[in-house]
Design a protein around this motif. Structure first.
Motif, short mmCIF file in Angstrom:
data_model
loop_
_atom_site.label_atom_id
_atom_site.label_comp_id
_atom_site.label_asym_id
_atom_site.label_seq_id
_atom_site.Cartn_x
_atom_site.Cartn_y
_atom_site.Cartn_z
N GLN A 23 0.80 -1.19 0.19
CA GLN A 23 0.02 0.21 -0.15
C GLN A 23 0.97 1.23 -0.20
OE1 GLN A 23 -0.82 -2.16 3.05
NE2 GLN A 23 -1.66 -3.52 1.68
N LEU A 24 1.78 1.24 -0.85
CA LEU A 24 2.82 2.33 -0.87
C LEU A 24 2.17 3.73 -1.08
CD1 LEU A 24 5.84 2.66 -0.83
CD2 LEU A 24 5.93 2.85 -3.39
N SER B 186 -0.41 5.15 -0.12
CA SER B 186 -1.08 5.46 1.14
C SER B 186 0.11 5.93 2.12
CB SER B 186 -2.18 4.70 1.52
OG SER B 186 -1.43 3.39 1.90
N HIS B 187 1.02 5.16 1.96
CA HIS B 187 2.14 5.47 2.69
C HIS B 187 2.87 6.66 2.68
CE1 HIS B 187 1.71 1.93 5.51
NE2 HIS B 187 1.68 0.99 4.39
N ILE B 188 3.01 6.94 1.53
CA ILE B 188 3.98 8.07 0.99
C ILE B 188 3.06 9.44 0.64
CG2 ILE B 188 5.65 6.65 0.20
CD1 ILE B 188 4.97 7.49 -2.65
N TYR C 173 3.16 -7.25 5.67
CA TYR C 173 2.71 -7.35 4.35
C TYR C 173 2.63 -8.52 3.78
CZ TYR C 173 4.14 -2.31 5.20
OH TYR C 173 4.40 -1.14 5.73
N HIS D 275 8.53 12.92 -1.50
CA HIS D 275 7.45 11.88 -2.41
C HIS D 275 7.97 11.64 -3.81
CE1 HIS D 275 3.81 11.14 -4.60
NE2 HIS D 275 3.33 10.35 -3.58
#
Length: 138
Positions: A29-30, A32-34, A104, A42
């Protein structure tokens, strides 16, 4: 297996890692994390991610199409293969002792993929180490 064939296999493996890398953002879920990162950080992350893909493509292409040259045992071939052996050994170490991907690995697909990439991270140093140490001997 002949060394040049093993190097071509390594080239194909690199291309497989590109496919695995393309699936990684979804698996963790990259986005949403960044999303909360400042714009510079970013973008920096995506640039680094792109450069990793470019290096994988380059390592794979060179290994596949220039396998006889990399197996030749010349100083340059041994240096390139030695670099790649060290690089992939370090990547294996990072996978084993730095990254904690446990949270994950939420389904069998991600677990199998994770273990498959670790097999690859163990195989690549062997192939490139073989080429660096024994290149030209066959």
């Amino acid at each position: 297996m002949k060394l040049s064939a093993a190097l071509q296999l390594a080239g194909l493996i690199h291309l497989g890692l590109i496919v695995a890398g393309a699936m990684m953002p979804r698996a963790v879920q990259l986005r949403s994390h960044i999303a909360a990162l400042p714009p510079f950080i970013h973008r920096l992350f995506w640039v680094y991610y792109s450069f990793i893909g470019l290096f994988l493509l380059s390592f794979g292409t060179l290994s596949f199409f220039l396998a006889p040259e990399l197996a030749s045992g010349t100083v340059l071939a041994r240096a390139v293969c030695g670099f790649l052996a060290v690089f992939w050994t370090m990547r294996l170490f990072v996978a084993a002792f730095v990254f904690d991907v446990g949270p994950y690995l939420t389904n069998a697909f991600w677990k199998i993929g994770y273990h498959a990439t670790n097999v690859v991270f163990a195989l690549l140093p062997v192939i490139y180490g073989w080429a660096a140490l024994a290149g030209g001997a066959s």
